[in-house]
Every structure is written in structure tokens, then in C-alpha cells.
Design a protein around this motif. Structure first.
Motif, PDB file in Angstrom:
ATOM      1  N   GLU A  23     -22.362  -0.610   0.403  1.00  0.00           N
ATOM      2  CA  GLU A  23     -22.571  -0.340   1.826  1.00  0.00           C
ATOM      3  C   GLU A  23     -22.181  -1.537   2.695  1.00  0.00           C
ATOM      4  N   SER A  24     -22.409  -2.731   2.203  1.00  0.00           N
ATOM      5  CA  SER A  24     -22.090  -3.923   2.997  1.00  0.00           C
ATOM      6  C   SER A  24     -20.586  -4.182   3.080  1.00  0.00           C
ATOM      7  N   GLN A  25     -19.811  -3.499   2.248  1.00  0.00           N
ATOM      8  CA  GLN A  25     -18.356  -3.698   2.206  1.00  0.00           C
ATOM      9  C   GLN A  25     -17.586  -2.576   2.901  1.00  0.00           C
ATOM     10  N   HIS A  26     -18.302  -1.727   3.632  1.00  0.00           N
ATOM     11  CA  HIS A  26     -17.638  -0.576   4.247  1.00  0.00           C
ATOM     12  C   HIS A  26     -16.489  -0.984   5.168  1.00  0.00           C
ATOM     13  N   GLY A  27     -16.628  -2.087   5.872  1.00  0.00           N
ATOM     14  CA  GLY A  27     -15.560  -2.537   6.767  1.00  0.00           C
ATOM     15  C   GLY A  27     -14.273  -2.799   6.016  1.00  0.00           C
ATOM     16  N   TRP A  28     -14.370  -3.495   4.874  1.00  0.00           N
ATOM     17  CA  TRP A  28     -13.184  -3.784   4.064  1.00  0.00           C
ATOM     18  C   TRP A  28     -12.665  -2.521   3.380  1.00  0.00           C
ATOM     19  N   SER A  30     -12.750   0.405   4.443  1.00  0.00           N
ATOM     20  CA  SER A  30     -12.098   1.319   5.385  1.00  0.00           C
ATOM     21  C   SER A  30     -10.589   1.124   5.407  1.00  0.00           C
ATOM     22  N   ILE A  31     -10.120  -0.088   5.047  1.00  0.00           N
ATOM     23  CA  ILE A  31      -8.674  -0.358   5.089  1.00  0.00           C
ATOM     24  C   ILE A  31      -7.909   0.481   4.069  1.00  0.00           C
ATOM     25  N   LEU A  87     -17.466   4.703   7.220  1.00  0.00           N
ATOM     26  CA  LEU A  87     -16.910   3.380   6.919  1.00  0.00           C
ATOM     27  C   LEU A  87     -16.781   2.510   8.172  1.00  0.00           C
ATOM     28  N   TRP A  88     -16.443   3.114   9.296  1.00  0.00           N
ATOM     29  CA  TRP A  88     -16.254   2.349  10.534  1.00  0.00           C
ATOM     30  C   TRP A  88     -17.547   2.184  11.341  1.00  0.00           C
ATOM     31  N   LEU A  89     -18.311   3.289  11.456  1.00  0.00           N
ATOM     32  CA  LEU A  89     -19.437   3.307  12.394  1.00  0.00           C
ATOM     33  C   LEU A  89     -20.794   3.494  11.725  1.00  0.00           C
ATOM     34  N   ASP A  90     -20.807   3.620  10.388  1.00  0.00           N
ATOM     35  CA  ASP A  90     -22.044   3.910   9.657  1.00  0.00           C
ATOM     36  C   ASP A  90     -22.704   5.183  10.191  1.00  0.00           C
TER      37      ASP A  90
END
Length: 316
Positions: A23-28, A30-31, A87-90
Motif C-alpha cells: 500500500e505504501s508503494q502505490h505511487g510507484w 502506478s507507473i 493507486l493515485w488517490l487511494d
């Protein structure tokens, strides 16, 4: 969450799950996911556009390929809002009607994709078994009727699923195990007997994916028998070579599907990450790989895409 009556289903929400443990890596994450969506949507759209604009591609094989591209864009667009929303906005909360709509479109386009793959196997059989009458047998009206038949069958089979789910009461926290809504997930939520839903879901799977895959195997047995009857080795290789792209598309579609089905039955206690990975492969890999395979392996498709861009450049 307390029991929800059918009259208040519009207030019911479900909660989707991202990638367990990451969950903490969702930003990465998302790529790569967004990259896959771009490749799938752009790649399949290019194939559709090339087939539409290039008269040389107005042949049965390429018309079926454009149908396959439509279904794969449909699957990708159906999952994109919730997957990228998480992934972007939770954004894990989805209203119940929206979840049912997504489930309907995911399963309908998946069913259509299976039907198109079967139609493409029939196309390859006719091309190899009776090449002189290929375009006489697979005329444009017949291809259109096949496409409409596949679409209507898929819609008719999937339409009862959301209707039946809507009639059931829901009485606990409605958390799904994926980033999108699937029937196998949703029938775990009601606090009532879902035997009818399960039986109907199984019947749909057997009458579509099961029957389609069996008929595809039969088609290739007949193709192989026909190819073995060709006298020259070069002729046999040339005939089989026309089927390579379709064989890859079939394997890319059905192998992950079988893997997901097996995982749900024999590895229920496996890590949630494994189940998420298998489901993601099933939904994301075919739309990404098929346009790449057909563009690389099928020279007329390559040329059609090149011609399309050359024509547009000439207009500028």
C-alpha cells in the motif's frame, strides 16, 4: 455495517483492495500500471484504425483482429477507473451500482474476447482447409453477423448477474479482494443464500469460456490434420505460420484464466499477493501483449500502421 435492505442499496458501498502489503508503494506502482493501460489502449486503437483505413486489411483475418482489439480496449477501460483511482488517490470506496456496472462490463468484454478468439480459430481453419473459397465463405455480412452474435450472447449471459446480486441483502463490511469488481468476489458479500448466483456463474463459465476453449482445440486439431496432408514441407510451415499469432493470443488469454481458476480452488490460503498477481495477469497481460505480437508478427498490420502515419504526415 448493519443489514442493508434492498430499498437502500443506493446507499451501500463496497471497498476495493489495492495490492496487499504494498500500500505504501502505490505511487510507484502506478507507473507500470498506467504504462500498461497506455500500451493496451493505444496499441489496440492503432490496430483498429489501421484495419479501418487500409483497404488491404479489409480481409476476414484482420476484421476479426479489429474485433479482438475492441474487446481488449473494453476490458482495459472497464478496470482503469478503479485501479488508477486506488493507486493515485487511494480511492477504495465505490458505490454498489457502480461496482455492479464495472463487473458487468469486465465480464461481458471478457466473454466477447473468448468468442472472438473462437471466431478467429474458425477463420484460420477455413483459410487453411479451403483457401480458394476463403473470402466466399467468410463474407463481410457473415463476419458482421458473427460479431453481433458474439456481442448479443455475451450481454444476454452477463445481464442477469447484476440483477440477481441487486436482490440480495448485505449485512457486513463489503470489502473486495481486488482493485475492481468481479462476480466471484461479489457473491461472497451477501448475508443470504447465493447458490443460484454460484450455479448461474458456473453455467456461464462452462457455456462460454469452457465451450469456446474446447471448440478452439477442435479447430486446431482439424487445422493440424489439414496441414499434415499438405505435400511440401514449405507449404506446411507456411500454413502453420499464419496461425502463430492467434495461438499466442489464445495461450495469453486462457493460461492466466486457468491459473486464476486453479488458484481460487486449490490455493485459497496462498498469499493475497499471489491471487492479486494472477488476476492482474489475466486482465492486463492480453490487452498489452496481443497488439505487440500482431504488430511484430503480422507484416500487413505493420505496413497498415506505417501507411496510416505516412498519410497523416502527408496531410500536415
Amino acid at each position: 455495517m448493519g443489514t442493508e435492505s434492498n430499498g437502500s442499496l443506493d446507499l451501500l458501498s463496497v471497498f476495493l483492495t489495492g495490492i496487499p502489503g504494498l500500500e505504501s508503494q502505490h505511487g510507484w506502482l502506478s507507473i507500470p500500471f498506467f504504462t500498461m493501460y497506455i500500451v493496451a489502449i493505444v496499441g489496440n486503437t492503432l490496430i483498429m484504425a489501421a484495419v479501418k483505413t487500409d483497404p488491404a486489411l479489409h480481409e476476414p483475418m484482420y476484421l476479426f483482429l479489429s474485433m479482438l482489439a475492441i474487446t481488449e480496449v473494453g476490458v482495459s477501460v472497464s478496470t482503469l477507473p478503479t485501479v488508477m483511482g486506488i493507486l493515485w488517490l487511494d480511492a477504495q470506496k465505490v458505490d454498489f451500482d457502480g461496482c455492479l456496472a464495472q463487473m458487468f462490463f469486465i465480464h461481458t468484454f471478457s466473454c466477447m474476447e473468448s468468442g472472438v478468439l473462437l471466431a478467429m480459430s474458425y477463420d484460420r481453419f477455413v483459410a487453411i482447409y479451403n483457401p480458394l473459397r476463403y473470402t466466399v465463405i467468410l463474407t463481410l455480412p457473415r463476419i458482421i453477423c458473427m460479431g453481433l452474435g458474439i456481442t448479443l450472447k455475451s450481454v444476454a449471459l452477463m445481464a442477469p448477474l447484476p440483477v440477481l446480486l441487486k436482490q440480495l441483502p448485505y449485512c457486513h463490511i463489503n470489502v473486495l479482494s481486488h482493485s475492481y469488481c468481479l462476480h466471484s468476489d461479489l457473491i461472497q458479500l451477501p448475508c443470504a443464500d447465493t447458490k443460484l448466483n454460484s450455479v448461474l456463474g458456473l453455467a456461464i463459465v462452462l457455456s462460454t469460456f469452457g465451450l469456446d476453449s474446447l471448440l478452439i482445440v477442435v479447430s486446431y486439431v482439424l487445422i493440424l490434420c489439414t496441414v499434415l496432408g499438405i505435400a511440401s514441407g514449405e507449404g506446411r510451415w507456411k500454413a502453420l505460420n499464419t496461425c502463430v499469432s492467434h495461438i499466442c493470443a489464445v495461450l495469453i488469454y486462457y493460461v492466466p484464466m486457468i491459473g486464476v481458476s486453479v488458484m481460487h480452488r486449490v490455493a485459497k490460503h496462498a498469499s493475497p499477493m499471489v491471487h492479486t498477481l494472477m488476476s492482474s495477469i489475466y486482465l492486463f497481460v492480453p490487452p498489452v501483449l496481443n497488439p505487440i505480437i500482431y504488430s511484430v508478427k503480422t507484416r500487413p498490420i505493420q505496413q497498415g500502421i506505417i501507411n496510416m502515419f505516412s498519410y497523416k504526415r502527408g496531410l500536415l
